[in-house]
Design a protein around this motif. Sequence first.
Motif, PDB file in Angstrom:
ATOM      1  N   ASP A 128      -7.945  12.802   0.670  1.00 33.54           N
ATOM      2  CA  ASP A 128      -8.560  11.992   1.719  1.00 33.54           C
ATOM      3  C   ASP A 128      -9.979  11.573   1.380  1.00 33.54           C
ATOM      4  OD1 ASP A 128      -9.950  14.330   2.174  1.00 33.54           O
ATOM      5  OD2 ASP A 128      -9.071  14.709   4.120  1.00 33.54           O
ATOM      6  N   SER A 129     -10.425  10.559   2.106  1.00 35.02           N
ATOM      7  CA  SER A 129     -11.730   9.955   1.853  1.00 35.02           C
ATOM      8  C   SER A 129     -12.891  10.787   2.379  1.00 35.02           C
ATOM      9  CB  SER A 129     -11.784   8.559   2.476  1.00 35.02           C
ATOM     10  OG  SER A 129     -11.566   8.622   3.872  1.00 35.02           O
ATOM     11  N   ALA A 172     -12.078   0.626   1.403  1.00 36.48           N
ATOM     12  CA  ALA A 172     -11.043   0.486   0.377  1.00 36.48           C
ATOM     13  C   ALA A 172     -10.930   1.753  -0.457  1.00 36.48           C
ATOM     14  CB  ALA A 172     -11.375  -0.697  -0.536  1.00 36.48           C
ATOM     15  N   THR A 173      -9.784   1.871  -1.124  1.00 35.77           N
ATOM     16  CA  THR A 173      -9.545   2.943  -2.078  1.00 35.77           C
ATOM     17  C   THR A 173      -9.139   2.290  -3.390  1.00 35.77           C
ATOM     18  OG1 THR A 173      -8.803   4.407  -0.304  1.00 35.77           O
ATOM     19  CG2 THR A 173      -8.222   5.034  -2.559  1.00 35.77           C
ATOM     20  N   PHE A 194     -13.101   6.211  -3.373  1.00 40.09           N
ATOM     21  CA  PHE A 194     -13.158   5.767  -1.979  1.00 40.09           C
ATOM     22  C   PHE A 194     -14.466   5.004  -1.780  1.00 40.09           C
ATOM     23  CE2 PHE A 194     -10.427   9.484  -2.206  1.00 40.09           C
ATOM     24  CZ  PHE A 194      -9.309   9.071  -1.502  1.00 40.09           C
ATOM     25  N   GLN A 236       0.823  -1.208   0.000  1.00 39.80           N
ATOM     26  CA  GLN A 236       0.000   0.000   0.000  1.00 39.80           C
ATOM     27  C   GLN A 236       0.859   1.261   0.000  1.00 39.80           C
ATOM     28  OE1 GLN A 236      -2.372  -0.940   3.436  1.00 39.80           O
ATOM     29  NE2 GLN A 236      -3.807  -2.166   2.257  1.00 39.80           N
ATOM     30  N   ARG A 290     -12.089   2.888   7.732  1.00 38.99           N
ATOM     31  CA  ARG A 290     -11.212   3.873   8.364  1.00 38.99           C
ATOM     32  C   ARG A 290     -11.077   5.066   7.428  1.00 38.99           C
ATOM     33  NH1 ARG A 290      -4.987   3.528   7.435  1.00 38.99           N
ATOM     34  NH2 ARG A 290      -4.976   3.091   5.236  1.00 38.99           N
ATOM     35  N   GLU A 291     -10.546   6.145   7.938  1.00 38.81           N
ATOM     36  CA  GLU A 291     -10.221   7.287   7.090  1.00 38.81           C
ATOM     37  C   GLU A 291      -9.078   6.869   6.173  1.00 38.81           C
ATOM     38  OE1 GLU A 291     -11.594  10.450   7.023  1.00 38.81           O
ATOM     39  OE2 GLU A 291     -13.062   9.853   8.526  1.00 38.81           O
ATOM     40  N   SER A 292      -9.141   7.271   4.935  1.00 36.63           N
ATOM     41  CA  SER A 292      -8.091   6.958   3.975  1.00 36.63           C
ATOM     42  C   SER A 292      -7.477   8.260   3.491  1.00 36.63           C
ATOM     43  CB  SER A 292      -8.669   6.178   2.790  1.00 36.63           C
ATOM     44  OG  SER A 292      -7.706   6.013   1.779  1.00 36.63           O
ATOM     45  N   TRP A 314      -8.246  -1.776   3.178  1.00 34.44           N
ATOM     46  CA  TRP A 314      -7.827  -1.355   4.520  1.00 34.44           C
ATOM     47  C   TRP A 314      -8.229  -2.370   5.581  1.00 34.44           C
ATOM     48  CZ3 TRP A 314      -4.446   1.582   2.823  1.00 34.44           C
ATOM     49  CH2 TRP A 314      -4.671   2.567   1.874  1.00 34.44           C
ATOM     50  N   PHE A 340      -6.800  -0.824  -2.773  1.00 38.96           N
ATOM     51  CA  PHE A 340      -6.167  -0.808  -1.458  1.00 38.96           C
ATOM     52  C   PHE A 340      -7.217  -1.238  -0.457  1.00 38.96           C
ATOM     53  CE2 PHE A 340      -3.899   1.975  -4.200  1.00 38.96           C
ATOM     54  CZ  PHE A 340      -2.599   2.074  -3.749  1.00 38.96           C
ATOM     55  N   MET A 390      -4.415   9.435   0.869  1.00 43.46           N
ATOM     56  CA  MET A 390      -3.467   8.989  -0.147  1.00 43.46           C
ATOM     57  C   MET A 390      -2.630  10.192  -0.592  1.00 43.46           C
ATOM     58  SD  MET A 390      -4.647   5.839  -0.422  1.00 43.46           S
ATOM     59  CE  MET A 390      -4.150   5.100  -1.965  1.00 43.46           C
TER      60      MET A 390
END
Length: 161
Positions: free
Chosen positions: A125-126, A132-133, A102, A61, A85-87, A81, A79, A89
Amino acid sequence: MRRRTLLALMGLAAMTAFQASSAAAQDGPQPRLPTEPLTIVTRDGTRHAFTVEMALSPEQQTVGLMFRPEVKPDEGMLFDWGQPRESAMWMRNTITALDMVFITQDGRIHRIAERTVPLSLATVDSRGPVRATLELAAGTAARLNLRVGDKVEQRIFGTGR
């Protein structure tokens, strides 16, 4: 309690520093990761099939699509997770623009960041918890008319193969 919180924060800081240093040390693309099918179903029922590389480990990742000269129109990288959760990138060492999708735990598109800027250190950010992203070639979201709320079918969401 305070000591446990401090130790947890120190552990998180160390992990973040490790990931940043391993990303900085990366000087070429990672080998192609194992692939799986993924389908995006738009609100009108149109199905768009992709073959996505599965970025599952923290190391995979962290590197992601760095140094890849292109992402094919029917491919991408997912990706996972593991849990919502907050993602956040970034595009460090990523030389091609991407669309970032996202996706929530139930497989719904939560947010789309289109045409992210290559080599940027700005975080994308998500804006809420996601499972997942998905990274796709830049312009894919517009070309396929993807929208928030569209459904993503893939085994990690309990759908797909």
